[in-house]
Design a protein around this motif. Structure first.
Motif, PDB file in Angstrom:
ATOM      1  N   LYS A  56       0.821  -1.211   0.000  1.00 48.70           N
ATOM      2  CA  LYS A  56       0.000   0.000   0.000  1.00 48.70           C
ATOM      3  C   LYS A  56       0.856   1.262   0.000  1.00 48.70           C
ATOM      4  O   LYS A  56       1.890   1.328   0.668  1.00 48.70           O
ATOM      5  N   SER A  57       0.391   2.229  -0.750  1.00 51.36           N
ATOM      6  CA  SER A  57       1.014   3.551  -0.719  1.00 51.36           C
ATOM      7  C   SER A  57       0.409   4.358   0.435  1.00 51.36           C
ATOM      8  O   SER A  57      -0.512   3.887   1.119  1.00 51.36           O
ATOM      9  N   ARG A  58       0.889   5.564   0.650  1.00 51.31           N
ATOM     10  CA  ARG A  58       0.406   6.364   1.789  1.00 51.31           C
ATOM     11  C   ARG A  58      -1.065   6.741   1.636  1.00 51.31           C
ATOM     12  O   ARG A  58      -1.767   6.963   2.619  1.00 51.31           O
ATOM     13  N   SER A  59      -1.559   6.776   0.413  1.00 53.28           N
ATOM     14  CA  SER A  59      -2.971   7.101   0.208  1.00 53.28           C
ATOM     15  C   SER A  59      -3.882   5.911   0.463  1.00 53.28           C
ATOM     16  O   SER A  59      -5.103   6.080   0.591  1.00 53.28           O
ATOM     17  N   GLN A  60      -3.320   4.707   0.535  1.00 53.54           N
ATOM     18  CA  GLN A  60      -4.127   3.504   0.732  1.00 53.54           C
ATOM     19  C   GLN A  60      -4.079   2.989   2.169  1.00 53.54           C
ATOM     20  O   GLN A  60      -4.903   2.175   2.571  1.00 53.54           O
ATOM     21  N   VAL A  61      -3.106   3.457   2.962  1.00 53.42           N
ATOM     22  CA  VAL A  61      -2.994   3.002   4.345  1.00 53.42           C
ATOM     23  C   VAL A  61      -4.077   3.672   5.185  1.00 53.42           C
ATOM     24  O   VAL A  61      -4.351   4.856   5.036  1.00 53.42           O
ATOM     25  N   SER A  81       1.349  13.454   8.861  1.00 51.54           N
ATOM     26  CA  SER A  81       0.506  12.258   8.948  1.00 51.54           C
ATOM     27  C   SER A  81       1.316  11.093   9.516  1.00 51.54           C
ATOM     28  O   SER A  81       2.522  10.982   9.256  1.00 51.54           O
ATOM     29  N   ILE A  82       0.650  10.256  10.287  1.00 48.08           N
ATOM     30  CA  ILE A  82       1.335   9.076  10.819  1.00 48.08           C
ATOM     31  C   ILE A  82       1.502   7.998   9.738  1.00 48.08           C
ATOM     32  O   ILE A  82       2.172   6.991   9.978  1.00 48.08           O
ATOM     33  N   ARG A  83       0.887   8.186   8.590  1.00 48.73           N
ATOM     34  CA  ARG A  83       1.007   7.219   7.495  1.00 48.73           C
ATOM     35  C   ARG A  83       2.036   7.654   6.451  1.00 48.73           C
ATOM     36  O   ARG A  83       2.064   7.147   5.347  1.00 48.73           O
ATOM     37  N   SER A  84       2.895   8.569   6.820  1.00 47.46           N
ATOM     38  CA  SER A  84       3.983   8.977   5.940  1.00 47.46           C
ATOM     39  C   SER A  84       4.939   7.791   5.717  1.00 47.46           C
ATOM     40  O   SER A  84       5.155   6.986   6.625  1.00 47.46           O
ATOM     41  N   PRO A  85       5.520   7.647   4.543  1.00 42.72           N
ATOM     42  CA  PRO A  85       6.479   6.570   4.307  1.00 42.72           C
ATOM     43  C   PRO A  85       7.681   6.607   5.250  1.00 42.72           C
ATOM     44  O   PRO A  85       8.386   5.607   5.394  1.00 42.72           O
ATOM     45  N   VAL A  92       4.322   2.731   1.518  1.00 40.77           N
ATOM     46  CA  VAL A  92       5.595   2.354   0.890  1.00 40.77           C
ATOM     47  C   VAL A  92       5.786   3.186  -0.370  1.00 40.77           C
ATOM     48  O   VAL A  92       4.861   3.345  -1.183  1.00 40.77           O
ATOM     49  N   ILE A  93       7.000   3.725  -0.529  1.00 36.37           N
ATOM     50  CA  ILE A  93       7.304   4.539  -1.705  1.00 36.37           C
ATOM     51  C   ILE A  93       7.696   3.621  -2.867  1.00 36.37           C
ATOM     52  O   ILE A  93       8.581   2.770  -2.725  1.00 36.37           O
ATOM     53  N   PHE A  94       7.038   3.769  -3.997  1.00 34.84           N
ATOM     54  CA  PHE A  94       7.347   3.005  -5.211  1.00 34.84           C
ATOM     55  C   PHE A  94       7.378   1.490  -4.954  1.00 34.84           C
ATOM     56  O   PHE A  94       8.240   0.778  -5.455  1.00 34.84           O
ATOM     57  N   GLY A  95       6.448   1.013  -4.127  1.00 33.17           N
ATOM     58  CA  GLY A  95       6.387  -0.418  -3.841  1.00 33.17           C
ATOM     59  C   GLY A  95       5.797  -1.208  -5.002  1.00 33.17           C
ATOM     60  O   GLY A  95       5.239  -0.643  -5.952  1.00 33.17           O
ATOM     61  N   PRO A  96       5.897  -2.545  -4.958  1.00 28.61           N
ATOM     62  CA  PRO A  96       5.357  -3.376  -6.044  1.00 28.61           C
ATOM     63  C   PRO A  96       3.833  -3.345  -6.075  1.00 28.61           C
ATOM     64  O   PRO A  96       3.171  -3.192  -5.044  1.00 28.61           O
ATOM     65  N   LYS A  97       3.291  -3.496  -7.267  1.00 32.00           N
ATOM     66  CA  LYS A  97       1.849  -3.569  -7.483  1.00 32.00           C
ATOM     67  C   LYS A  97       1.531  -4.789  -8.347  1.00 32.00           C
ATOM     68  O   LYS A  97       2.422  -5.359  -8.981  1.00 32.00           O
ATOM     69  N   ASN A  98       0.263  -5.186  -8.364  1.00 33.24           N
ATOM     70  CA  ASN A  98      -0.155  -6.303  -9.205  1.00 33.24           C
ATOM     71  C   ASN A  98       0.252  -6.043 -10.656  1.00 33.24           C
ATOM     72  O   ASN A  98       0.051  -4.947 -11.188  1.00 33.24           O
ATOM     73  N   LYS A  99       0.812  -7.087 -11.288  1.00 32.44           N
ATOM     74  CA  LYS A  99       1.340  -6.912 -12.631  1.00 32.44           C
ATOM     75  C   LYS A  99       1.117  -8.174 -13.447  1.00 32.44           C
ATOM     76  O   LYS A  99       1.233  -9.285 -12.931  1.00 32.44           O
ATOM     77  N   GLN A 100       0.776  -7.993 -14.709  1.00 36.76           N
ATOM     78  CA  GLN A 100       0.626  -9.123 -15.624  1.00 36.76           C
ATOM     79  C   GLN A 100       1.924  -9.280 -16.427  1.00 36.76           C
ATOM     80  O   GLN A 100       2.436  -8.327 -16.995  1.00 36.76           O
TER      81      GLN A 100
END
Length: 218
Positions: A56-61, A81-85, A92-100
């Motif tokens: 999750k990015s900071r907008s999703q936490v 914010s307490i959800r800052s990276p 997470v900054i530039f973390g992995p995401k679902n990928k095909q």
């Protein structure tokens, strides 16, 4: 460019005795390069990747809507914010995401790669009249399968690929505990299984299906 080649196999009895021979025609590449095989192999390996790694990015936490403390006067570094990276439990900054990872490959090119690898593996291929040793007893028996493989002078410590015309439930149950043996139907063969196999056992009926299905005749 492709060309038709005749491949002759010796047909072996269940006891390991050579009975007669069978010739099939395969449309293979004229050049000996491995480019088509490599492309098909990369496609298959990509399709095996799940691509489900995600964070999750900071907008999703969840949480972090309130400013932890006021901007000035506390002596501490400013924080919004307490959800800052930068914070534990934050995004997470530039973390992995679902990928095909799927790779496009034409059907004709896929079949050509299979024909090429089958032709390259012809010296490691044994044609058996009827491989299923369980047709008489009609019950699973791993011991019977091992005995039949030994009768063909094949070591069970090597990777073995068994290609049959149609999967039999008793044969499947007898081979599933043997880690070096893979059972597969003739119309479902794949590049990776053939490449990994040290020895390939093919039923005569399965050989007819391979010649018809992968030469673009149907």
């Amino acid at each position: 460019m492709t060309t038709k080649v005749k491949v002759t196999y010796n047909i072996v009895s269940p006891e390991g005795i050579t009975q007669n021979s069978k010739t099939i025609q395969l449309q293979v590449s004229e050049s000996k390069n491995m480019y088509t095989i490599h492309r098909a192999l990369i496609k298959q390996l990509h399709e095996k990747r799940k691509g489900t790694a995600s964070c999750k990015s900071r907008s999703q936490v969840q949480g972090g809507g309130k400013k932890p403390w006021k901007q000035k006067g506390t002596g501490r570094a400013r924080a919004g914010s307490i959800r800052s990276p930068l914070w534990k439990g934050g995004g997470v900054i530039f973390g992995p995401k679902n990928k095909q990872y799927a790779t496009k490959l034409n059907k004709k090119e896929q079949q050509l790669a299979l024909r090429n690898i089958l032709y390259n593996k012809k010296d490691n291929t044994i044609i058996v009249e009827n491989f299923n040793p369980l047709s008489i007893s009609n019950r699973p028996s791993t011991k019977s399968v091992i005995q039949k493989i030994h009768a063909l002078n094949i070591k069970t410590t090597n990777k073995i690929l068994i290609i049959v015309a149609k999967k039999d439930i008793n044969l499947y149950l007898s081979t599933r505990n043997l880690k070096n043996i893979e059972l597969i139907a003739a119309n479902q063969i794949n590049l990776l299984s053939i490449i990994n196999a040290k020895s390939i056992l093919v039923e005569t009926k399965a050989l007819d299906i391979i010649e018809e299905a992968y030469n673009g005749q149907r």
